[in-house]
Scaffold this motif. Structure first.
Motif, PDB file in Angstrom:
ATOM      1  N   GLY A 150       2.382  -2.798  -0.863  1.00 55.60           N
ATOM      2  CA  GLY A 150       0.979  -3.108  -1.139  1.00 55.60           C
ATOM      3  C   GLY A 150       0.662  -4.573  -0.954  1.00 55.60           C
TER       4      GLY A 150
ATOM      5  N   SER B   8     -10.569  -0.057  -6.696  1.00 53.27           N
ATOM      6  CA  SER B   8      -9.177   0.388  -6.574  1.00 53.27           C
ATOM      7  C   SER B   8      -8.894   1.626  -7.408  1.00 53.27           C
ATOM      8  CB  SER B   8      -8.232  -0.741  -6.988  1.00 53.27           C
ATOM      9  OG  SER B   8      -8.369  -1.028  -8.368  1.00 53.27           O
TER      10      SER B   8
ATOM     11  N   GLN C 198     -10.067   3.825  -1.630  1.00 48.82           N
ATOM     12  CA  GLN C 198      -8.745   4.353  -1.305  1.00 48.82           C
ATOM     13  C   GLN C 198      -8.267   3.986   0.090  1.00 48.82           C
ATOM     14  OE1 GLN C 198      -6.612   6.034  -3.606  1.00 48.82           O
ATOM     15  NE2 GLN C 198      -8.177   4.968  -4.793  1.00 48.82           N
ATOM     16  N   ILE C 199      -9.177   3.562   0.974  1.00 50.53           N
ATOM     17  CA  ILE C 199      -8.721   3.136   2.297  1.00 50.53           C
ATOM     18  C   ILE C 199      -8.552   1.627   2.376  1.00 50.53           C
ATOM     19  CG2 ILE C 199      -9.751   5.123   3.450  1.00 50.53           C
ATOM     20  CD1 ILE C 199     -12.040   3.359   4.350  1.00 50.53           C
TER      21      ILE C 199
ATOM     22  N   ALA D 132      -5.192   1.874  -2.277  1.00 50.42           N
ATOM     23  CA  ALA D 132      -3.993   2.589  -1.843  1.00 50.42           C
ATOM     24  C   ALA D 132      -2.773   2.141  -2.640  1.00 50.42           C
ATOM     25  CB  ALA D 132      -3.772   2.363  -0.346  1.00 50.42           C
ATOM     26  N   SER D 133      -2.692   0.844  -2.954  1.00 47.15           N
ATOM     27  CA  SER D 133      -1.578   0.345  -3.769  1.00 47.15           C
ATOM     28  C   SER D 133      -1.613   0.944  -5.162  1.00 47.15           C
ATOM     29  CB  SER D 133      -1.643  -1.186  -3.859  1.00 47.15           C
ATOM     30  OG  SER D 133      -1.495  -1.778  -2.587  1.00 47.15           O
TER      31      SER D 133
ATOM     32  N   SER E  24      -2.914   3.885  -6.075  1.00 48.46           N
ATOM     33  CA  SER E  24      -2.501   5.289  -6.006  1.00 48.46           C
ATOM     34  C   SER E  24      -1.005   5.415  -5.785  1.00 48.46           C
ATOM     35  CB  SER E  24      -3.261   5.994  -4.874  1.00 48.46           C
ATOM     36  OG  SER E  24      -4.641   6.067  -5.164  1.00 48.46           O
ATOM     37  N   LEU E  25      -0.440   4.542  -4.959  1.00 49.58           N
ATOM     38  CA  LEU E  25       1.002   4.583  -4.725  1.00 49.58           C
ATOM     39  C   LEU E  25       1.768   4.213  -5.990  1.00 49.58           C
ATOM     40  CD1 LEU E  25       3.345   4.965  -2.789  1.00 49.58           C
ATOM     41  CD2 LEU E  25       3.054   2.585  -2.051  1.00 49.58           C
TER      42      LEU E  25
ATOM     43  N   GLY F 115      -0.151   9.758   1.419  1.00 45.27           N
ATOM     44  CA  GLY F 115      -1.401   9.185   1.902  1.00 45.27           C
ATOM     45  C   GLY F 115      -1.490   7.688   1.697  1.00 45.27           C
ATOM     46  N   PRO F 116      -1.246   7.175   0.486  1.00 38.33           N
ATOM     47  CA  PRO F 116      -1.274   5.723   0.299  1.00 38.33           C
ATOM     48  C   PRO F 116      -0.283   4.968   1.176  1.00 38.33           C
ATOM     49  CG  PRO F 116      -1.389   6.826  -1.820  1.00 38.33           C
ATOM     50  CD  PRO F 116      -1.136   7.893  -0.799  1.00 38.33           C
TER      51      PRO F 116
ATOM     52  N   VAL G 232      -1.843   4.607   4.576  1.00 41.29           N
ATOM     53  CA  VAL G 232      -2.929   3.628   4.580  1.00 41.29           C
ATOM     54  C   VAL G 232      -2.367   2.206   4.582  1.00 41.29           C
ATOM     55  CG1 VAL G 232      -4.845   2.699   3.226  1.00 41.29           C
ATOM     56  CG2 VAL G 232      -4.603   5.163   3.508  1.00 41.29           C
ATOM     57  N   LEU G 233      -1.414   1.936   3.709  1.00 41.82           N
ATOM     58  CA  LEU G 233      -0.852   0.592   3.624  1.00 41.82           C
ATOM     59  C   LEU G 233      -0.099   0.223   4.904  1.00 41.82           C
ATOM     60  CD1 LEU G 233       0.432   0.703  -0.060  1.00 41.82           C
ATOM     61  CD2 LEU G 233      -1.608  -0.461   0.809  1.00 41.82           C
TER      62      LEU G 233
END
Length: 338
Positions: A226, A261, A279-280, A285-286, A288-289, A303-304, A307-308
């Motif tokens: 992230g 976020s 989320q994008i 994304a960080s 969610s991860l 998914g995350p 994206v990252l």
């Protein structure tokens, strides 16, 4: 006799030249302030379940009645065969929670580590349903926060450190190793910092605050990814567009990425459009991860990670563009010098 001549830079600019620039600055800053206010305030004002997946199990008639009573824009109901299947769905993040209707009352399945607000909303649905039927309610928090931090306070406090973990190394390395020659050094520096800072943040949240659970190594690597997904695009923007590019990226991440976020609430508590945008972006994304790695054994991490990784590749692509432009300029200068 002496003449007092002022430098040209001290001379007042002409009115015709000043007015358009002044107007552009005022309008630009006003628009930036409006966007910042909307990004921070609107998600909170309009906070609530937005198309949150909810699992339901029980007699077919009861399941159908629950689906008809709940608003479609708030909940997306999925039926499960039995309470065990519903519990697995909550633990795998297929649904944010669930309701089970049976002879012994209403069972409520939540995962507070996935978002306390959404878990409380699911609990409210179960309480209302049990009150209408005149039966007891049984609540099971399947994925809670650790006992050392039962409210997840440390998780919400990690938002700004995660963002600054991408910005600060980029700023420092740009100042220490400027110019095109320092580009590979800056890249190596942000990667090393992301690994070191990710380990430090994971260790503090896990061992000092007791906020996180799960594998330390997986959480560490997720946090590092992230931070790299923020820092490398910053380097790429600066290498292509200078400080203006860096400043634009920093504004987007601070004023949009941070409030959207969903780190403190979970993405389903934000309005649909804001949630998708959050989320994008790397901070969302960080977040969610981090939840997936720390509490759900990696469920929902795919998914995350994509994206990252895409943000990292975008930053590298910008750096390659800057390198290509530098080499092309050098080739053009060589014949001129000859």
């Amino acid at each position: 006799m002496s003449t007092d001549a002022s430098p040209a830079s001290d001379a007042p600019p002409e009115g015709r030249a000043v007015l358009p620039r002044l107007l552009a600055v005022v309008l630009g800053l006003t628009a930036a302030l409006a966007v910042m206010l909307c990004a921070f305030a609107l998600p909170s004002v309009n906070g609530g379940p937005h198309h949150a997946p909810l699992g339901v199990t029980g007699p077919a008639a009861a399941v159908a009645a629950i689906g008809e009573q709940l608003p479609d824009d708030a909940w997306e109901v999925t039926a499960y065969a039995d309470p065990e299947a519903l519990a697995r769905a909550v633990e795998n993040r297929d649904v944010v929670g669930g309701l089970g209707v049976g002879g012994d009352g209403v069972s409520v399945f939540t995962a507070s580590a996935g978002g306390q607000q959404i878990a409380a909303a699911v609990g409210g649905l179960g309480g209302t349903l049990a009150q209408r039927q005149g039966v007891p309610v049984h609540t099971r928090d399947l994925v809670p926060f650790p006992a050392d931090d039962p409210r997840g306070t440390g998780l919400g406090a990690a938002a700004l450190p995660m963002i600054f973990g991408g910005m600060l190394p980029a700023i420092a390395l740009i100042r220490l190793f400027p110019g095109h020659a320092g580009l590979p050094i800056r890249l190596a520096g942000v990667v090393a910092f992301a690994l070191a800072a990710g380990a430090a943040v994971a260790a503090i949240l896990r061992f000092a605050m007791g906020t996180l659970d799960g594998s330390f190594v997986t959480t560490w690597l997720g946090l590092s990814l992230g931070m790299a997904a923020l820092a490398i695009p910053f380097l790429g923007l600066e290498s292509v567009a200078g400080l203006a590019g860096f400043g634009l990226g920093a504004m987007v991440m601070m004023f949009l990425g941070n409030p959207l976020s969903g780190l403190a609430t979970g993405p389903y508590w934000l309005p649909d459009g804001w949630s998708t945008l959050g989320q994008i972006l790397p901070p969302g994304a960080s977040a969610s991860l981090l939840r997936a790695d720390a509490f759900f054994d990696g469920a929902g991490a795919g998914g995350p990670v994509l994206v990252l990784t895409a943000w990292v590749l975008a930053g590298l692509a910008l750096m390659l563009v800057a390198d290509w432009r530098h080499r092309a300029g050098a080739r053009r200068r060589q014949p001129a010098a000859g």
